[in-house]
Design a protein around this motif. Structure first.
Motif, PDB file in Angstrom:
ATOM      1  N   HIS A  91      15.336 -10.420  66.191  1.00 24.88           N
ATOM      2  CA  HIS A  91      15.054 -11.532  65.547  1.00 24.88           C
ATOM      3  C   HIS A  91      13.373 -11.501  66.232  1.00 24.88           C
ATOM      4  CE1 HIS A  91      18.317 -12.829  63.586  1.00 24.88           C
ATOM      5  NE2 HIS A  91      19.075 -12.675  64.332  1.00 24.88           N
ATOM      6  N   PHE A  92      13.274 -11.146  67.411  1.00 23.07           N
ATOM      7  CA  PHE A  92      11.880 -11.755  67.778  1.00 23.07           C
ATOM      8  C   PHE A  92      10.774 -10.707  67.111  1.00 23.07           C
ATOM      9  CE2 PHE A  92      12.805 -13.180  72.571  1.00 23.07           C
ATOM     10  CZ  PHE A  92      13.610 -14.189  71.854  1.00 23.07           C
ATOM     11  N   ILE A  93      11.253  -9.368  67.027  1.00 18.89           N
ATOM     12  CA  ILE A  93      10.172  -8.711  65.928  1.00 18.89           C
ATOM     13  C   ILE A  93      10.061  -9.238  64.758  1.00 18.89           C
ATOM     14  CG2 ILE A  93       9.871  -6.441  64.955  1.00 18.89           C
ATOM     15  CD1 ILE A  93      11.334  -5.323  67.615  1.00 18.89           C
ATOM     16  N   ASN A  94      11.053  -9.914  64.180  1.00 17.62           N
ATOM     17  CA  ASN A  94      10.986 -10.575  62.723  1.00 17.62           C
ATOM     18  C   ASN A  94      10.174 -11.592  62.796  1.00 17.62           C
ATOM     19  OD1 ASN A  94      12.009  -9.807  60.467  1.00 17.62           O
ATOM     20  ND2 ASN A  94      14.120 -10.846  60.488  1.00 17.62           N
ATOM     21  N   LEU A  95      10.132 -12.224  64.029  1.00 17.83           N
ATOM     22  CA  LEU A  95       9.419 -13.567  64.090  1.00 17.83           C
ATOM     23  C   LEU A  95       8.128 -13.152  64.565  1.00 17.83           C
ATOM     24  CD1 LEU A  95      11.915 -15.931  65.564  1.00 17.83           C
ATOM     25  CD2 LEU A  95      10.602 -16.139  63.306  1.00 17.83           C
ATOM     26  N   GLN A  96       7.609 -11.772  64.605  1.00 26.51           N
ATOM     27  CA  GLN A  96       6.198 -11.372  65.104  1.00 26.51           C
ATOM     28  C   GLN A  96       5.802 -11.733  66.672  1.00 26.51           C
ATOM     29  OE1 GLN A  96       3.767 -13.267  62.286  1.00 26.51           O
ATOM     30  NE2 GLN A  96       5.274 -12.496  60.582  1.00 26.51           N
ATOM     31  N   ALA A  97       6.963 -11.686  67.432  1.00 27.08           N
ATOM     32  CA  ALA A  97       6.988 -11.851  69.019  1.00 27.08           C
ATOM     33  C   ALA A  97       7.000 -10.480  69.413  1.00 27.08           C
ATOM     34  CB  ALA A  97       7.590 -12.993  69.315  1.00 27.08           C
ATOM     35  N   TYR A  98       6.069  -9.588  69.445  1.00 25.71           N
ATOM     36  CA  TYR A  98       6.243  -8.331  69.541  1.00 25.71           C
ATOM     37  C   TYR A  98       6.525  -7.918  71.205  1.00 25.71           C
ATOM     38  CZ  TYR A  98       4.819  -7.645  64.718  1.00 25.71           C
ATOM     39  OH  TYR A  98       4.530  -7.890  63.595  1.00 25.71           O
ATOM     40  N   PHE A  99       5.609  -8.720  71.989  1.00 21.95           N
ATOM     41  CA  PHE A  99       5.661  -8.553  73.426  1.00 21.95           C
ATOM     42  C   PHE A  99       7.110  -8.959  73.720  1.00 21.95           C
ATOM     43  CE2 PHE A  99       4.651 -10.356  77.374  1.00 21.95           C
ATOM     44  CZ  PHE A  99       4.218  -9.129  78.439  1.00 21.95           C
ATOM     45  N   LEU A 100       7.555 -10.067  73.457  1.00 23.92           N
ATOM     46  CA  LEU A 100       8.669 -10.678  73.956  1.00 23.92           C
ATOM     47  C   LEU A 100       9.904  -9.839  73.562  1.00 23.92           C
ATOM     48  CD1 LEU A 100       8.044 -14.504  73.592  1.00 23.92           C
ATOM     49  CD2 LEU A 100       8.291 -12.955  75.806  1.00 23.92           C
ATOM     50  N   ALA A 101       9.781  -9.136  72.441  1.00 26.67           N
ATOM     51  CA  ALA A 101      10.824  -8.171  72.036  1.00 26.67           C
ATOM     52  C   ALA A 101      11.176  -7.200  72.969  1.00 26.67           C
ATOM     53  CB  ALA A 101      10.639  -7.849  70.670  1.00 26.67           C
ATOM     54  N   ALA A 102       9.815  -6.542  73.286  1.00 21.28           N
ATOM     55  CA  ALA A 102      10.089  -5.506  74.372  1.00 21.28           C
ATOM     56  C   ALA A 102      10.397  -5.977  75.754  1.00 21.28           C
ATOM     57  CB  ALA A 102       8.465  -4.929  74.685  1.00 21.28           C
ATOM     58  N   VAL A 103       9.948  -7.312  76.228  1.00 18.98           N
ATOM     59  CA  VAL A 103      10.224  -7.965  77.469  1.00 18.98           C
ATOM     60  C   VAL A 103      11.814  -8.233  77.298  1.00 18.98           C
ATOM     61  CG1 VAL A 103       9.900  -9.703  78.868  1.00 18.98           C
ATOM     62  CG2 VAL A 103       8.083  -8.876  78.004  1.00 18.98           C
ATOM     63  N   GLN A 104      12.136  -8.513  76.273  1.00 15.48           N
ATOM     64  CA  GLN A 104      13.737  -9.081  76.242  1.00 15.48           C
ATOM     65  C   GLN A 104      14.454  -7.646  76.532  1.00 15.48           C
ATOM     66  OE1 GLN A 104      15.189 -11.791  75.033  1.00 15.48           O
ATOM     67  NE2 GLN A 104      17.078 -11.504  74.290  1.00 15.48           N
ATOM     68  N   VAL A 105      14.111  -6.483  75.742  1.00 19.87           N
ATOM     69  CA  VAL A 105      15.033  -5.397  76.028  1.00 19.87           C
ATOM     70  C   VAL A 105      14.722  -5.072  77.311  1.00 19.87           C
ATOM     71  CG1 VAL A 105      15.344  -3.088  75.490  1.00 19.87           C
ATOM     72  CG2 VAL A 105      14.878  -4.857  73.437  1.00 19.87           C
ATOM     73  N   ILE A 106      13.616  -4.944  77.906  1.00 20.23           N
ATOM     74  CA  ILE A 106      13.260  -4.421  79.286  1.00 20.23           C
ATOM     75  C   ILE A 106      14.176  -5.236  80.308  1.00 20.23           C
ATOM     76  CG2 ILE A 106      11.870  -3.788  80.978  1.00 20.23           C
ATOM     77  CD1 ILE A 106       9.927  -3.154  78.807  1.00 20.23           C
TER      78      ILE A 106
END
Lengths: 245, 104
Positions: free
Chosen positions: A43-58
Motif C-alpha cells: 500500500h505504501f508503494i501504491n501511495l508513492q511512499a517508496y522509502f517507507l515501503a522499504a523501511v517497513q519491510v526491513i
C-alpha cells in the motif's frame, strides 16, 4: 492498475490481521503478521511512499518479527505442537515445488509484461548503462498523468528530516532508542541472587494437557514396574520353594 | 475494466478495519506476545492512514510521522519483550492475567 493492487494487498492485509488474532500457535501468528506488514508495504508503494515501503519491510518484517520469533522460541511457547506430523502425505514437497513454481511464473509474467516490476520498460532496461542506474532516475508515469521518481521521495524525506522543522524530533528519537536499548538490557539481565520460581496457581490449558499426558505415562510405567516386580518376586519365591524341596 | 480510482477513503476504510482487528485481538487474546502483535497491527493501521492523508494533502509530514511511529514501535517492542521475558522467567506459562498486579 492501482485498484487491482489495492484490492489484492487489502485482502492480504486483512487475512494476515485475522490470522494474528485467530491462530492458536504464536509462531503462526507471527508469520501472519509478516503477511500483514508486507501488504501494508505494498500500500505504501501504491501511495508513492517508496522509502517507507522499504523501511517497513526491513524494520518490521526483518527486525521486529524476528525479535518476536526469538522470544517465542526462547520461552518455548510453541512447544504444544508436534512438528513431525504431516497431515497429508508429501505435502511439504508439494508446497516447496508450488512455491518455487509460483515464484518463477510470477517473475516471468512480470518481466514479460514489462516495466511493472522494476519500473523500467524492458526495452530501456537493455540500454541501461549500469544495472539500476537508470532505473532510479526513471520517472514513472501515473494514471493521472503526473510523473514521480523514487529517488525524489528519498531525497525529500532526508531533506525534511534534517531541516530545522524535524531535526529536534530526530535527536529525541535517537535518545529514545538509546533508552530502549539500556532498558532492555536492564530488564532482561539475570539477577545475582537466585529467586524461587513462584508455583503456578492457575495453569494454562497447554500445561494441563502436558501434565495429564506425563502423569498418565508415569502411572503406566509405575504399573509395569509393579507387574515385573511381582513376577520376579513370584519367580524368586518359586525358585526358593524348589530349592527347599 | 478497472477504471475505479482509489481515493483516500478506501485507504481510510482499510485502515479502520485493520485497527478494529487489532483492537479485538488485544481484547480477546491472553498471550502477551499475541497482544503485542495486535498492537503492531494497530500501529500499522495508523501508519496507513498517515500516508493516505499525506498523499491527499500533498504533504511530506505524513511520511515523516510514519518514520517516527516506526521508531517508537521498535522501542516499544524491545521494552515489552524484555518485560515478557523477565516475567516468563519467573513464572513460566504465565498469561496476561497473572501479571495484573504489576509484580514480578
Amino acid at each position: 492498475m492501482e485498484a487491482v493492487t489495492f484490492f489484492i494487498a487489502a485482502a492480504v492485509v486483512l487475512a494476515g490481521g485475522c490470522g494474528v488474532v485467530l491462530l492458536k500457535n504464536p509462531v503462526h501468528a507471527a508469520l501472519s503478521l509478516v503477511g500483514t506488514l508486507f501488504g501494508v508495504a505494498i500500500h505504501f508503494i501504491n501511495l508513492q511512499a517508496y522509502f517507507l515501503a522499504a523501511v517497513q519491510v526491513i524494520v518490521y518484517a526483518g527486525a521486529i518479527v524476528i525479535l518476536f520469533l526469538f522470544v517465542i522460541m526462547l520461552l518455548g511457547v510453541d512447544r504444544a505442537e508436534n512438528i513431525r506430523t504431516e497431515p497429508i502425505i508429501g505435502q511439504r514437497h508439494f508446497a516447496i515445488l508450488a512455491l518455487v513454481g509460483f515464484l518463477v511464473i510470477g517473475t516471468l509474467i512480470g518481466v514479460a509484461t514489462g516495466g511493472e516490476v522494476t519500473g523500467v520498460p524492458p526495452e530501456e532496461a537493455l540500454y541501461s548503462p549500469s544495472e539500476g542506474g537508470l532505473a532510479i532516475e526513471q520517472e514513472t508515469k501515473l494514471s493521472d498523468g503526473s510523473t514521480i521518481a523514487p529517488e525524489e521521495n528519498i531525497r525529500e524525506i532526508g531533506r525534511s528530516l534534517f531541516s530545522t522543522r524535524y531535526v529536534f524530533a530526530l535527536e529525541i528519537t535517537a535518545l529514545l532508542l538509546t533508552i530502549a536499548v539500556v532498558g532492555a538490557v536492564v530488564l532482561a539481565r539475570r539477577p545475582r541472587e537466585k529467586f524461587e520460581t513462584i508455583p503456578e496457581y492457575e495453569p494454562s490449558v497447554f500445561l494441563q494437557k502436558d501434565d495429564s499426558d506425563e502423569t498418565s505415562k508415569v502411572e503406566e510405567e509405575v504399573q509395569e514396574i509393579d507387574i515385573t516386580e511381582q513376577e520376579s518376586s513370584t519367580d524368586a519365591t518359586s525358585d526358593s520353594e524348589t530349592v527347599n524341596e | 475494466m478497472f477504471a475505479l480510482t482509489i481515493g483516500p477513503g478506501y485507504y481510510l476504510a482499510l485502515s479502520a478495519m485493520l485497527f478494529i482487528i487489532g483492537a479485538i485481538g488485544l481484547l480477546i487474546r491472553r498471550n502477551p506476545l499475541i497482544m503485542f502483535m495486535c498492537i503492531e497491527l494497530m500501529l500499522n493501521a495508523a501508519n496507513l492512514a498517515f500516508i493516505a492523508f499525506g498523499k491527499e494533502m500533498d504533504d511530506l509530514g505524513g511520511q515523516i510521522s510514519v518514520l517516527f511511529v516506526l521508531v517508537v514501535a521498535a522501542a516499544e517492542v524491545v521494552i515489552g519483550l524484555a518485560i515478557v521475558v523477565a516475567v516468563m522467567r519467573r513464572r513460566p506459562k504465565a498469561t496476561i492475567d497473572d501479571v495484573s498486579v504489576l509484580r514480578g
